[in-house]
Design a protein around this motif. Structure first.
Motif, PDB file in Angstrom:
ATOM      1  N   LEU A 136     -16.275  19.600 -12.812  1.00 28.64           N
ATOM      2  CA  LEU A 136     -15.735  20.943 -12.572  1.00 28.64           C
ATOM      3  C   LEU A 136     -16.037  21.423 -11.154  1.00 28.64           C
ATOM      4  N   LEU A 137     -17.226  21.128 -10.656  1.00 28.92           N
ATOM      5  CA  LEU A 137     -17.558  21.504  -9.280  1.00 28.92           C
ATOM      6  C   LEU A 137     -16.674  20.768  -8.273  1.00 28.92           C
ATOM      7  N   ALA A 138     -16.433  19.487  -8.513  1.00 27.69           N
ATOM      8  CA  ALA A 138     -15.560  18.727  -7.619  1.00 27.69           C
ATOM      9  C   ALA A 138     -14.141  19.293  -7.655  1.00 27.69           C
ATOM     10  N   ALA A 139     -13.652  19.663  -8.846  1.00 30.03           N
ATOM     11  CA  ALA A 139     -12.316  20.254  -8.954  1.00 30.03           C
ATOM     12  C   ALA A 139     -12.268  21.598  -8.236  1.00 30.03           C
ATOM     13  N   THR A 140     -13.333  22.384  -8.335  1.00 28.98           N
ATOM     14  CA  THR A 140     -13.388  23.679  -7.644  1.00 28.98           C
ATOM     15  C   THR A 140     -13.342  23.488  -6.136  1.00 28.98           C
ATOM     16  N   VAL A 141     -14.100  22.538  -5.645  1.00 28.85           N
ATOM     17  CA  VAL A 141     -14.090  22.253  -4.209  1.00 28.85           C
ATOM     18  C   VAL A 141     -12.697  21.826  -3.756  1.00 28.85           C
ATOM     19  N   ASP A 142     -12.053  20.953  -4.539  1.00 28.52           N
ATOM     20  CA  ASP A 142     -10.706  20.501  -4.192  1.00 28.52           C
ATOM     21  C   ASP A 142      -9.717  21.659  -4.165  1.00 28.52           C
ATOM     22  N   HIS A 143      -9.773  22.528  -5.162  1.00 31.22           N
ATOM     23  CA  HIS A 143      -8.832  23.648  -5.226  1.00 31.22           C
ATOM     24  C   HIS A 143      -9.076  24.654  -4.094  1.00 31.22           C
ATOM     25  N   LEU A 144     -10.327  24.896  -3.757  1.00 32.06           N
ATOM     26  CA  LEU A 144     -10.615  25.791  -2.629  1.00 32.06           C
ATOM     27  C   LEU A 144     -10.131  25.196  -1.315  1.00 32.06           C
ATOM     28  N   ALA A 145     -10.316  23.896  -1.155  1.00 32.24           N
ATOM     29  CA  ALA A 145      -9.851  23.243   0.073  1.00 32.24           C
ATOM     30  C   ALA A 145      -8.333  23.326   0.187  1.00 32.24           C
ATOM     31  N   VAL A 146      -7.627  23.133  -0.925  1.00 31.28           N
ATOM     32  CA  VAL A 146      -6.164  23.220  -0.905  1.00 31.28           C
ATOM     33  C   VAL A 146      -5.725  24.650  -0.633  1.00 31.28           C
ATOM     34  N   ALA A 147      -6.411  25.630  -1.233  1.00 34.19           N
ATOM     35  CA  ALA A 147      -6.059  27.035  -0.997  1.00 34.19           C
ATOM     36  C   ALA A 147      -6.262  27.407   0.472  1.00 34.19           C
ATOM     37  N   ASN A 148      -7.366  26.974   1.053  1.00 35.80           N
ATOM     38  CA  ASN A 148      -7.606  27.240   2.474  1.00 35.80           C
ATOM     39  C   ASN A 148      -6.577  26.530   3.347  1.00 35.80           C
ATOM     40  N   TRP A 149      -6.211  25.308   2.963  1.00 34.28           N
ATOM     41  CA  TRP A 149      -5.209  24.566   3.724  1.00 34.28           C
ATOM     42  C   TRP A 149      -3.860  25.263   3.670  1.00 34.28           C
ATOM     43  N   MET A 150      -3.478  25.738   2.471  1.00 26.85           N
ATOM     44  CA  MET A 150      -2.200  26.449   2.346  1.00 26.85           C
ATOM     45  C   MET A 150      -2.213  27.738   3.152  1.00 26.85           C
ATOM     46  N   PHE A 151      -3.331  28.456   3.128  1.00 24.75           N
ATOM     47  CA  PHE A 151      -3.448  29.684   3.912  1.00 24.75           C
ATOM     48  C   PHE A 151      -3.295  29.379   5.396  1.00 24.75           C
ATOM     49  N   ALA A 152      -3.933  28.311   5.855  1.00 21.70           N
ATOM     50  CA  ALA A 152      -3.830  27.928   7.263  1.00 21.70           C
ATOM     51  C   ALA A 152      -2.407  27.513   7.617  1.00 21.70           C
ATOM     52  N   CYS A 153      -1.727  26.808   6.700  1.00 16.94           N
ATOM     53  CA  CYS A 153      -0.343  26.389   6.966  1.00 16.94           C
ATOM     54  C   CYS A 153       0.585  27.592   7.091  1.00 16.94           C
ATOM     55  N   VAL A 154       0.397  28.566   6.231  1.00 14.37           N
ATOM     56  CA  VAL A 154       1.267  29.739   6.239  1.00 14.37           C
ATOM     57  C   VAL A 154       1.014  30.601   7.466  1.00 14.37           C
ATOM     58  N   ASN A 155      -0.223  30.673   7.914  1.00 17.19           N
ATOM     59  CA  ASN A 155      -0.582  31.586   8.989  1.00 17.19           C
ATOM     60  C   ASN A 155      -0.672  30.942  10.361  1.00 17.19           C
ATOM     61  N   THR A 156      -0.254  29.706  10.522  1.00 22.95           N
ATOM     62  CA  THR A 156      -0.226  29.115  11.858  1.00 22.95           C
ATOM     63  C   THR A 156       1.035  29.597  12.562  1.00 22.95           C
ATOM     64  N   GLY A 157       0.968  29.675  13.841  1.00 25.09           N
ATOM     65  CA  GLY A 157       2.130  30.093  14.610  1.00 25.09           C
ATOM     66  C   GLY A 157       3.246  29.079  14.501  1.00 25.09           C
ATOM     67  N   GLU A 158       4.437  29.502  14.876  1.00 26.72           N
ATOM     68  CA  GLU A 158       5.589  28.600  14.785  1.00 26.72           C
ATOM     69  C   GLU A 158       5.430  27.389  15.683  1.00 26.72           C
ATOM     70  N   ASP A 159       4.752  27.553  16.813  1.00 30.96           N
ATOM     71  CA  ASP A 159       4.583  26.430  17.724  1.00 30.96           C
ATOM     72  C   ASP A 159       3.349  25.591  17.387  1.00 30.96           C
ATOM     73  N   GLY A 160       2.498  26.079  16.484  1.00 29.60           N
ATOM     74  CA  GLY A 160       1.278  25.351  16.129  1.00 29.60           C
ATOM     75  C   GLY A 160       1.546  24.234  15.138  1.00 29.60           C
ATOM     76  N   ASP A 161       0.742  23.216  15.232  1.00 27.76           N
ATOM     77  CA  ASP A 161       0.853  22.108  14.285  1.00 27.76           C
ATOM     78  C   ASP A 161       0.196  22.512  12.971  1.00 27.76           C
ATOM     79  N   THR A 162       0.778  22.072  11.894  1.00 27.47           N
ATOM     80  CA  THR A 162       0.165  22.360  10.600  1.00 27.47           C
ATOM     81  C   THR A 162      -1.057  21.464  10.435  1.00 27.47           C
ATOM     82  N   PRO A 163      -2.115  21.990   9.860  1.00 29.19           N
ATOM     83  CA  PRO A 163      -3.328  21.177   9.693  1.00 29.19           C
ATOM     84  C   PRO A 163      -3.106  20.059   8.683  1.00 29.19           C
ATOM     85  N   GLU A 164      -3.931  19.056   8.796  1.00 33.23           N
ATOM     86  CA  GLU A 164      -3.841  17.915   7.885  1.00 33.23           C
ATOM     87  C   GLU A 164      -4.335  18.331   6.496  1.00 33.23           C
TER      88      GLU A 164
END
Length: 119
Positions: A44-72
Motif C-alpha cells: 500500500l505504501l508503494a502504491a501511495t508513492v506511485d500515485h503521488l508521483a503520477v499526480a505530481n507529474w500530471m500537475f507539472a505537465c499541465v502547468n508547464t509553459g507551452e514552450d517547456g518540455d514535459t517532464p519524464e
C-alpha cells in the motif's frame, strides 16, 4: 520434527504449524522468495508513492509553459515478484495503461496491469 517422528505430534498439527509460520521465516522465503518480505502495508505504501508521483507529474505537465518540455513520467517503485517488468518496458505495446500512463494513451487495461496493481 522429532516429536512428529516419535508420534507425539500429528501430521495435521505439523502442517498447521508450517502453514502459519511468520512471513519472515525461512520456509516462507523459500516458497515466496523476495515477496515474503513485503507485507500488505508495504504494498500500500508503494502504491501511495506511485500515485503521488503520477499526480505530481500530471500537475507539472499541465502547468508547464507551452514552450517547456514535459517532464519524464515517473517510474513505479520496484516490487518483489515483478522480474518481468524490465522485459515489458522494452516490448512495444506491452502495458500502455499502467499507473504512469497519462489519460487518453493506450487501448485498454491489460490483465498484466490489473495483476500488478492489485499485487
Amino acid at each position: 520434527m522429532l516429536d512428529w517422528h516419535r508420534g507425539e505430534l500429528s501430521s495435521r498439527r505439523v502442517l498447521a504449524l508450517i502453514k502459519h509460520l511468520p512471513r519472515d521465516s525461512a520456509v516462507q522465503r523459500e516458497l515466496h522468495g523476495e515477496a515474503a518480505d513485503w507485507s500488505v502495508t508495504d504494498h500500500l505504501l508503494a502504491a501511495t508513492v506511485d500515485h503521488l508521483a503520477v499526480a505530481n507529474w500530471m500537475f507539472a505537465c499541465v502547468n508547464t509553459g507551452e514552450d517547456g518540455d514535459t517532464p519524464e513520467a515517473p517510474k513505479p517503485v520496484p516490487r518483489p515478484g515483478n522480474e518481468d517488468e524490465d522485459v515489458d518496458e522494452g516490448r512495444e505495446g506491452a502495458d500502455r495503461n499502467g499507473p504512469n500512463t497519462p489519460a487518453g494513451e493506450g487501448e485498454g487495461v491489460s490483465p498484466h496491469a490489473i495483476a500488478r496493481f492489485f499485487g
